[in-house]
Design a protein around this motif. Structure first.
Motif, PDB file in Angstrom:
ATOM      1  N   ALA A  64      54.366  43.775  37.191  1.00 21.25           N
ATOM      2  CA  ALA A  64      53.426  44.073  36.110  1.00 21.25           C
ATOM      3  C   ALA A  64      52.642  42.796  35.825  1.00 21.25           C
ATOM      4  CB  ALA A  64      54.170  44.528  34.862  1.00 21.25           C
ATOM      5  N   CYS A  65      51.576  42.598  36.586  1.00 24.97           N
ATOM      6  CA  CYS A  65      50.808  41.355  36.504  1.00 24.97           C
ATOM      7  C   CYS A  65      50.058  41.256  35.181  1.00 24.97           C
ATOM      8  CB  CYS A  65      49.803  41.276  37.643  1.00 24.97           C
ATOM      9  SG  CYS A  65      50.540  41.159  39.272  1.00 24.97           S
ATOM     10  N   THR A  66      49.962  40.038  34.675  1.00 22.68           N
ATOM     11  CA  THR A  66      49.140  39.787  33.508  1.00 22.68           C
ATOM     12  C   THR A  66      47.680  39.709  33.939  1.00 22.68           C
ATOM     13  OG1 THR A  66      49.281  37.392  33.712  1.00 22.68           O
ATOM     14  CG2 THR A  66      51.019  38.477  32.431  1.00 22.68           C
ATOM     15  N   THR A  67      46.812  39.682  32.971  1.00 19.64           N
ATOM     16  CA  THR A  67      45.386  39.574  33.273  1.00 19.64           C
ATOM     17  C   THR A  67      45.073  38.255  33.967  1.00 19.64           C
ATOM     18  OG1 THR A  67      44.918  40.896  31.317  1.00 19.64           O
ATOM     19  CG2 THR A  67      43.082  39.690  32.269  1.00 19.64           C
ATOM     20  N   GLY A  68      45.720  37.192  33.541  1.00 23.82           N
ATOM     21  CA  GLY A  68      45.514  35.883  34.174  1.00 23.82           C
ATOM     22  C   GLY A  68      45.961  35.870  35.618  1.00 23.82           C
ATOM     23  N   GLN A  69      47.084  36.522  35.910  1.00 25.53           N
ATOM     24  CA  GLN A  69      47.565  36.586  37.292  1.00 25.53           C
ATOM     25  C   GLN A  69      46.616  37.407  38.161  1.00 25.53           C
ATOM     26  OE1 GLN A  69      51.460  38.122  36.474  1.00 25.53           O
ATOM     27  NE2 GLN A  69      52.419  36.091  36.618  1.00 25.53           N
ATOM     28  N   GLN A  70      46.098  38.486  37.621  1.00 21.27           N
ATOM     29  CA  GLN A  70      45.139  39.297  38.373  1.00 21.27           C
ATOM     30  C   GLN A  70      43.848  38.526  38.625  1.00 21.27           C
ATOM     31  OE1 GLN A  70      44.775  42.827  36.021  1.00 21.27           O
ATOM     32  NE2 GLN A  70      46.638  43.752  36.860  1.00 21.27           N
ATOM     33  N   ALA A  71      43.391  37.796  37.627  1.00 23.63           N
ATOM     34  CA  ALA A  71      42.172  36.996  37.789  1.00 23.63           C
ATOM     35  C   ALA A  71      42.383  35.893  38.820  1.00 23.63           C
ATOM     36  CB  ALA A  71      41.752  36.404  36.450  1.00 23.63           C
ATOM     37  N   THR A  72      43.551  35.287  38.822  1.00 22.20           N
ATOM     38  CA  THR A  72      43.862  34.247  39.800  1.00 22.20           C
ATOM     39  C   THR A  72      43.875  34.826  41.211  1.00 22.20           C
ATOM     40  OG1 THR A  72      45.173  33.082  38.146  1.00 22.20           O
ATOM     41  CG2 THR A  72      45.522  32.467  40.432  1.00 22.20           C
ATOM     42  N   ALA A  73      44.457  35.996  41.365  1.00 19.53           N
ATOM     43  CA  ALA A  73      44.501  36.633  42.682  1.00 19.53           C
ATOM     44  C   ALA A  73      43.094  36.957  43.185  1.00 19.53           C
ATOM     45  CB  ALA A  73      45.339  37.902  42.616  1.00 19.53           C
ATOM     46  N   VAL A  74      42.259  37.480  42.309  1.00 20.82           N
ATOM     47  CA  VAL A  74      40.891  37.810  42.705  1.00 20.82           C
ATOM     48  C   VAL A  74      40.115  36.540  43.046  1.00 20.82           C
ATOM     49  CG1 VAL A  74      38.698  38.730  41.844  1.00 20.82           C
ATOM     50  CG2 VAL A  74      40.820  39.983  41.464  1.00 20.82           C
ATOM     51  N   ALA A  75      40.245  35.515  42.212  1.00 22.19           N
ATOM     52  CA  ALA A  75      39.527  34.261  42.449  1.00 22.19           C
ATOM     53  C   ALA A  75      39.979  33.594  43.735  1.00 22.19           C
ATOM     54  CB  ALA A  75      39.726  33.320  41.269  1.00 22.19           C
ATOM     55  N   PHE A  76      41.266  33.723  44.057  1.00 23.16           N
ATOM     56  CA  PHE A  76      41.794  33.097  45.269  1.00 23.16           C
ATOM     57  C   PHE A  76      41.127  33.653  46.518  1.00 23.16           C
ATOM     58  CE2 PHE A  76      44.917  32.787  48.720  1.00 23.16           C
ATOM     59  CZ  PHE A  76      45.117  31.422  48.731  1.00 23.16           C
ATOM     60  N   TRP A  77      40.747  34.920  46.512  1.00 24.66           N
ATOM     61  CA  TRP A  77      40.120  35.526  47.675  1.00 24.66           C
ATOM     62  C   TRP A  77      38.601  35.564  47.587  1.00 24.66           C
ATOM     63  CZ3 TRP A  77      43.079  35.724  51.656  1.00 24.66           C
ATOM     64  CH2 TRP A  77      44.454  35.869  51.494  1.00 24.66           C
ATOM     65  N   VAL A  78      38.050  35.630  46.404  1.00 25.21           N
ATOM     66  CA  VAL A  78      36.599  35.787  46.259  1.00 25.21           C
ATOM     67  C   VAL A  78      35.848  34.477  46.513  1.00 25.21           C
ATOM     68  CG1 VAL A  78      34.779  36.235  44.558  1.00 25.21           C
ATOM     69  CG2 VAL A  78      36.692  37.796  44.775  1.00 25.21           C
ATOM     70  N   PHE A  79      36.337  33.371  45.973  1.00 24.33           N
ATOM     71  CA  PHE A  79      35.589  32.118  46.090  1.00 24.33           C
ATOM     72  C   PHE A  79      35.395  31.658  47.535  1.00 24.33           C
ATOM     73  CE2 PHE A  79      36.813  31.196  41.514  1.00 24.33           C
ATOM     74  CZ  PHE A  79      35.579  31.576  41.044  1.00 24.33           C
ATOM     75  N   PRO A  80      36.417  31.669  48.402  1.00 26.90           N
ATOM     76  CA  PRO A  80      36.128  31.268  49.783  1.00 26.90           C
ATOM     77  C   PRO A  80      35.233  32.271  50.510  1.00 26.90           C
ATOM     78  CG  PRO A  80      38.458  31.779  49.525  1.00 26.90           C
ATOM     79  CD  PRO A  80      37.839  31.856  48.175  1.00 26.90           C
ATOM     80  N   GLY A  81      35.396  33.550  50.202  1.00 26.01           N
ATOM     81  CA  GLY A  81      34.515  34.552  50.822  1.00 26.01           C
ATOM     82  C   GLY A  81      33.079  34.376  50.391  1.00 26.01           C
ATOM     83  N   LEU A  82      32.894  34.126  49.104  1.00 23.79           N
ATOM     84  CA  LEU A  82      31.550  33.873  48.583  1.00 23.79           C
ATOM     85  C   LEU A  82      30.945  32.627  49.222  1.00 23.79           C
ATOM     86  CD1 LEU A  82      29.366  34.647  46.474  1.00 23.79           C
ATOM     87  CD2 LEU A  82      30.547  33.090  44.911  1.00 23.79           C
ATOM     88  N   GLY A  83      31.751  31.592  49.360  1.00 23.69           N
ATOM     89  CA  GLY A  83      31.270  30.372  50.000  1.00 23.69           C
ATOM     90  C   GLY A  83      30.845  30.608  51.442  1.00 23.69           C
ATOM     91  N   LEU A  84      31.624  31.401  52.172  1.00 19.70           N
ATOM     92  CA  LEU A  84      31.264  31.707  53.561  1.00 19.70           C
ATOM     93  C   LEU A  84      29.971  32.507  53.646  1.00 19.70           C
ATOM     94  CD1 LEU A  84      34.581  32.609  55.397  1.00 19.70           C
ATOM     95  CD2 LEU A  84      33.007  30.779  55.916  1.00 19.70           C
ATOM     96  N   VAL A  85      29.826  33.497  52.804  1.00 22.53           N
ATOM     97  CA  VAL A  85      28.623  34.335  52.831  1.00 22.53           C
ATOM     98  C   VAL A  85      27.387  33.519  52.481  1.00 22.53           C
ATOM     99  CG1 VAL A  85      27.464  36.259  51.672  1.00 22.53           C
ATOM    100  CG2 VAL A  85      29.830  36.497  52.419  1.00 22.53           C
ATOM    101  N   LEU A  86      27.490  32.699  51.454  1.00 23.28           N
ATOM    102  CA  LEU A  86      26.338  31.883  51.058  1.00 23.28           C
ATOM    103  C   LEU A  86      26.003  30.822  52.099  1.00 23.28           C
ATOM    104  CD1 LEU A  86      27.056  31.473  47.250  1.00 23.28           C
ATOM    105  CD2 LEU A  86      25.369  32.956  48.353  1.00 23.28           C
ATOM    106  N   ALA A  87      27.022  30.230  52.712  1.00 22.10           N
ATOM    107  CA  ALA A  87      26.767  29.245  53.770  1.00 22.10           C
ATOM    108  C   ALA A  87      26.128  29.921  54.979  1.00 22.10           C
ATOM    109  CB  ALA A  87      28.063  28.554  54.167  1.00 22.10           C
ATOM    110  N   PHE A  88      26.571  31.120  55.297  1.00 27.83           N
ATOM    111  CA  PHE A  88      25.960  31.859  56.397  1.00 27.83           C
ATOM    112  C   PHE A  88      24.502  32.166  56.080  1.00 27.83           C
ATOM    113  CE2 PHE A  88      24.819  35.852  58.482  1.00 27.83           C
ATOM    114  CZ  PHE A  88      24.977  35.476  59.811  1.00 27.83           C
ATOM    115  N   ALA A  89      24.235  32.573  54.849  1.00 32.14           N
ATOM    116  CA  ALA A  89      22.858  32.855  54.456  1.00 32.14           C
ATOM    117  C   ALA A  89      21.994  31.604  54.533  1.00 32.14           C
ATOM    118  CB  ALA A  89      22.822  33.434  53.042  1.00 32.14           C
ATOM    119  N   SER A  90      22.567  30.486  54.123  1.00 28.53           N
ATOM    120  CA  SER A  90      21.826  29.232  54.154  1.00 28.53           C
ATOM    121  C   SER A  90      21.478  28.821  55.577  1.00 28.53           C
ATOM    122  CB  SER A  90      22.651  28.138  53.468  1.00 28.53           C
ATOM    123  OG  SER A  90      21.988  26.910  53.510  1.00 28.53           O
TER     124      SER A  90
END
Length: 98
Positions: A64-90
């Motif tokens: 039963a994850c807390t909101t902070g744990q869910q946000a951490t899990a999402v951030a752990f996967w989203v930030f590197p993916g976002l970085g890759l997509v933006l670097a590819f676009a650049s």
């Protein structure tokens, strides 16, 4: 999957910086800053996980994850993916004609 994340942390900022150095314009500057911000935020998430601050590292095995744990899990996967997509676009915009 961890190798892709480390690759994203190292190569994506370097690729966006190189694209900006080759053609200095506003688009590549914004993309470079966004990639560097995504990499920095991902390092903050990793620091939070490694220190165990407020048990946010518990997203790995929580039933039963807390909101902070869910946000951490999402951030752990989203930030590197976002970085890759933006670097590819650049770097892909280097193929466009002026």
């Amino acid at each position: 999957m961890g190798t892709v994340l480390v690759f994203a942390l190292i190569v994506a900022p370097l690729a966006s910086i190189l694209a900006w150095v080759l053609r200095r314009d506003r688009l590549r500057l914004v993309l470079m800053v966004a990639v560097l911000a995504a990499a920095a935020l991902w390092l903050v998430v990793i620091a939070v996980i490694l220190t165990g601050w407020r048990d946010l590292d518990g997203f790995v095995d929580c039933s039963a994850c807390t909101t902070g744990q869910q946000a951490t899990a999402v951030a752990f996967w989203v930030f590197p993916g976002l970085g890759l997509v933006l670097a590819f676009a650049s770097t892909a915009t280097l193929l466009l004609r002026r």
